[in-house]
Each structure stands twice: as structure tokens, then as C-alpha cells.
Design an enzyme around this catalytic site. Structure first.
Site, PDB file in Angstrom:
ATOM      1  N   ASN A   1      48.384  46.716  45.699  1.00 46.91           N
ATOM      2  CA  ASN A   1      48.540  47.490  44.465  1.00 46.91           C
ATOM      3  C   ASN A   1      48.144  48.930  44.770  1.00 46.91           C
ATOM      4  OD1 ASN A   1      48.480  48.622  41.953  1.00 46.91           O
ATOM      5  ND2 ASN A   1      46.782  47.357  41.175  1.00 46.91           N
TER       6      ASN A   1
ATOM      7  N   LYS B   1      48.346  51.449  42.895  1.00 47.47           N
ATOM      8  CA  LYS B   1      47.858  52.159  41.698  1.00 47.47           C
ATOM      9  C   LYS B   1      48.531  53.540  41.599  1.00 47.47           C
ATOM     10  CE  LYS B   1      43.763  49.317  41.788  1.00 47.47           C
ATOM     11  NZ  LYS B   1      42.351  49.143  41.487  1.00 47.47           N
TER      12      LYS B   1
ATOM     13  N   HIS C   1      46.872  44.077  34.363  1.00 46.11           N
ATOM     14  CA  HIS C   1      45.805  44.530  35.267  1.00 46.11           C
ATOM     15  C   HIS C   1      44.646  45.067  34.424  1.00 46.11           C
ATOM     16  CE1 HIS C   1      43.590  46.878  38.213  1.00 46.11           C
ATOM     17  NE2 HIS C   1      44.167  46.128  39.136  1.00 46.11           N
TER      18      HIS C   1
ATOM     19  N   GLU D   1      42.941  47.606  34.579  1.00 45.50           N
ATOM     20  CA  GLU D   1      43.030  49.039  34.226  1.00 45.50           C
ATOM     21  C   GLU D   1      43.992  49.256  33.066  1.00 45.50           C
ATOM     22  OE1 GLU D   1      43.766  50.288  38.261  1.00 45.50           O
ATOM     23  OE2 GLU D   1      41.741  49.628  38.753  1.00 45.50           O
TER      24      GLU D   1
ATOM     25  N   GLU E   1      40.419  39.082  39.283  1.00 43.55           N
ATOM     26  CA  GLU E   1      39.844  40.358  39.722  1.00 43.55           C
ATOM     27  C   GLU E   1      38.638  40.697  38.850  1.00 43.55           C
ATOM     28  OE1 GLU E   1      43.035  42.861  41.935  1.00 43.55           O
ATOM     29  OE2 GLU E   1      43.160  43.337  39.815  1.00 43.55           O
TER      30      GLU E   1
ATOM     31  N   GLY F   1      37.317  48.393  43.309  1.00 46.26           N
ATOM     32  CA  GLY F   1      37.105  49.770  43.744  1.00 46.26           C
ATOM     33  C   GLY F   1      35.650  50.145  43.920  1.00 46.26           C
TER      34      GLY F   1
ATOM     35  N   SER G   1      37.842  44.838  46.168  1.00 40.61           N
ATOM     36  CA  SER G   1      37.239  45.274  47.428  1.00 40.61           C
ATOM     37  C   SER G   1      37.551  44.341  48.598  1.00 40.61           C
ATOM     38  CB  SER G   1      35.724  45.451  47.260  1.00 40.61           C
ATOM     39  OG  SER G   1      35.454  46.422  46.251  1.00 40.61           O
TER      40      SER G   1
HETATM   41  P1  13P Z   1      40.261  47.403  45.231  1.00 35.94           P
HETATM   42  O1  13P Z   1      40.808  46.522  46.354  1.00 35.94           O
HETATM   43  O2  13P Z   1      40.394  48.853  45.517  1.00 35.94           O
HETATM   44  O3  13P Z   1      38.902  46.978  44.824  1.00 35.94           O
HETATM   45  O4  13P Z   1      41.230  47.159  43.957  1.00 35.94           O
HETATM   46  C1  13P Z   1      41.475  45.872  43.522  1.00 35.94           C
HETATM   47  C2  13P Z   1      42.559  45.903  42.511  1.00 35.94           C
HETATM   48  O5  13P Z   1      42.360  46.337  41.388  1.00 35.94           O
HETATM   49  C3  13P Z   1      43.892  45.421  42.916  1.00 35.94           C
HETATM   50  O6  13P Z   1      44.717  45.246  41.821  1.00 35.94           O
END
Ligand code: 13P
Length: 257
Positions: free
Chosen positions: A9, A11, A99, A101, A171, A177, A212
Site C-alpha cells: 500500500n 498510500k 483502510h 486512514e 491492521e 507506521g 510495520s
Molecule cells: P506500515 O507498514 O507503514 O506500518 O503501514 C501499514 C499499512 O497501513 C498498510 O496498509
């Protein structure tokens, strides 16, 4: 059930020129050291889909083109939004739905997640529905109940045909992140609970973990967490790191055969 999978992803990172560069680098690595058992996909920003899809096709990379989001409606007066038909025309085969976010920053509630998921999975594309608790919920010891409720809200009432197209990505928000990875035992416990909720809803779907993920922790997480793969954020922006996660999962699956 669908094959084990790793999806990157991206983003809101990389313009279309940078995106072409990354997908070409990934292509070189996959040609040099392919994966056999694992489906690999990338979810670039909308504006990169055409370029990335062209490279995947021209270089026969065998990667699945994914979108990060889609509007629930077919077409019409939805300024700034993108429809599923538009994505399908670009060769998109999988879509992230809900997601954290999108839920947290853009007001995507459970009902909208359910409607979007029904549209994506109902159209025959893979719907990767994202669930996960925040730190407060985990500290209150409510994480399995919380995620079970998210799944029930998203999946209840899904048509028989659409059910086969669902993938679940667990997640936990506190691991996204942050560099803080969930303990394999925490992932395993949540995974058991997710699978029993899915069974209750009449589904058998692959369960991925995101938060992560790196080449260093992927194999242990897959093994201890009994996972079907990963949704990778930060590490998917670097070809070597993402390739290494894919290889780690592939090696683990090869060793279980
Ligand atoms: P990270 O791998 O940067 O923690 O992000 C995870 C994520 O939100 C994937 O959709």
C-alpha cells in the site's frame, strides 16, 4: 481459498514518474529472484494506476494491480471520487476497503465500508477489507470483540458469490507506521478470533497482517501468526525491502509444503 499474498500500500506517496521507477525496480528483483507461492500486488495512488499497470503488462511482471479506495456509487455527481468501473478499465483486480486512514481521517463508517465492500466483491474483484483496533481499545482488552464487530458490520449480508472475493487485513492502528510491530502471539490470537467470526458469517477468507511489516519480522509473523500474508506500507516504497518481504513469505510457504 485465495493464495497467500503480499500487497504493498503506497498510500499518498510517489508521483507517476517515481511510481514507474519503483515498479521497474521491483520487476528486476522479481525476475532475478521470483516468488512461486505468493501473489504479489501493489496499490499505488489513483493517478499512478495507468502508468504502473502499463509497466506490469508490458514487462509481464505478474503483479496484481490494486487500488487504495473506491467510491461506493456507480457514477455521477461525486466530485473528486473514482468509480469501480474506471478502476476495472485500468486493470485493477483488488481494492482496499476501509483502510484505517479512510475510516479515521475521511469519515468512512462501518455502513459505508459494508456498501463499498459489497460493490467491489460483488463485481468479482478482490476486496481487501481492513480492520483493527486502536491502542485504547487494546488497553481495555476489547480488541477481539472490536474487530469481530467491524467484521460483522462489513460482511453481514454479503451475497454468496461475493464471499469468495473477500480478504481480511488485520491492521492494529498502533502498529501502522510506528515501527511497533504486533507480537506474533497477539497476531495469532486476533487471527483465531477473526477466523471464528468469519466462520460464524459463513466465510473462509485469507487473513493478512499489516503494521510495520519488514523483511526482518515477516517470516516469524507468518509462522507464529498463522497468516496468509501481509499488507505492507512503508517497506513497500523500497523495492528491495518489499521484495524481501515477498521472498520471506514465499520461503515460509515453500518450507511448509
Ligand atoms: P506500515 O507498514 O507503514 O506500518 O503501514 C501499514 C499499512 O497501513 C498498510 O496498509
Amino acid at each position: 481459498m485465495a493464495a497467500p499474498a503480499v500487497y504493498g500500500n503506497w498510500k499518498m506517496n510517489l508521483d507517476h514518474v517515481e511510481a514507474i521507477h519503483l515498479i521497474q525496480q521491483l520487476g528486476v528483483l522479481l525476475r532475478r529472484a521470483p516468488v512461486e507461492h505468493v501473489e504479489v500486488g501493489v496499490a499505488p495512488p489513483f493517478v499512478d494506476l495507468r502508468s504502473v499497470g502499463s509497466v506490469i503488462e508490458a514487462d509481464r511482471l505478474g503483479l496484481v494491480l490494486c487500488a487504495q479506495h473506491v467510491n461506493e456509487h456507480e457514477s455521477g455527481a461525486h466530485t473528486g471520487e473514482v468509480s469501480l468501473a474506471m478502476l476495472e478499465r485500468l486493470g485493477v483486480h483488488a481494492v482496499l476497503v476501509g483502510h484505517s486512514e479512510r475510516r479515521r481521517l475521511y469519515g468512512m463508517d462501518d455502513a459505508l465500508v459494508a456498501r463499498t465492500l459489497a460493490r467491489v466483491a460483488g463485481a468479482g474483484l478482490r476486496a481487501i477489507v481492513c480492520v483493527g483496533e486502536d491502542l485504547a481499545v487494546r488497553e481495555a482488552g476489547q480488541e477481539t470483540a472490536y474487530v469481530a464487530d467491524q467484521l460483522r458490520a462489513a460482511l453481514r449480508g454479503l451475497s454468496e458469490a461475493a464471499r469468495a472475493n473477500v480478504t481480511v487485513a488485520y491492521e492494529p492502528l498502533w502498529a501502522i507506521g510506528t515501527g511497533v510491530v504486533a507480537e506474533p502471539a497477539q497476531v495469532a490470537a486476533q487471527n483465531r478470533s477473526i477466523r471464528s467470526t468469519l466462520a460464524e458469517l459463513g466465510l473462509e477468507a485469507p487473513v493478512l497482517y499489516g503494521g510495520s511489516v519488514s523483511a526482518e519480522n515477516a517470516a516469524e509473523l507468518a509462522r507464529e501468526g498463522a497468516l496468509d500474508g501481509f499488507l505492507v506500507g512503508g517497506a513497500s516504497l523500497r523495492a528491495e525491502a518489499f521484495h524481501a518481504v515477498c521472498r520471506a513469505l514465499d520461503d515460509w510457504y515453500a518450507s511448509t509444503r
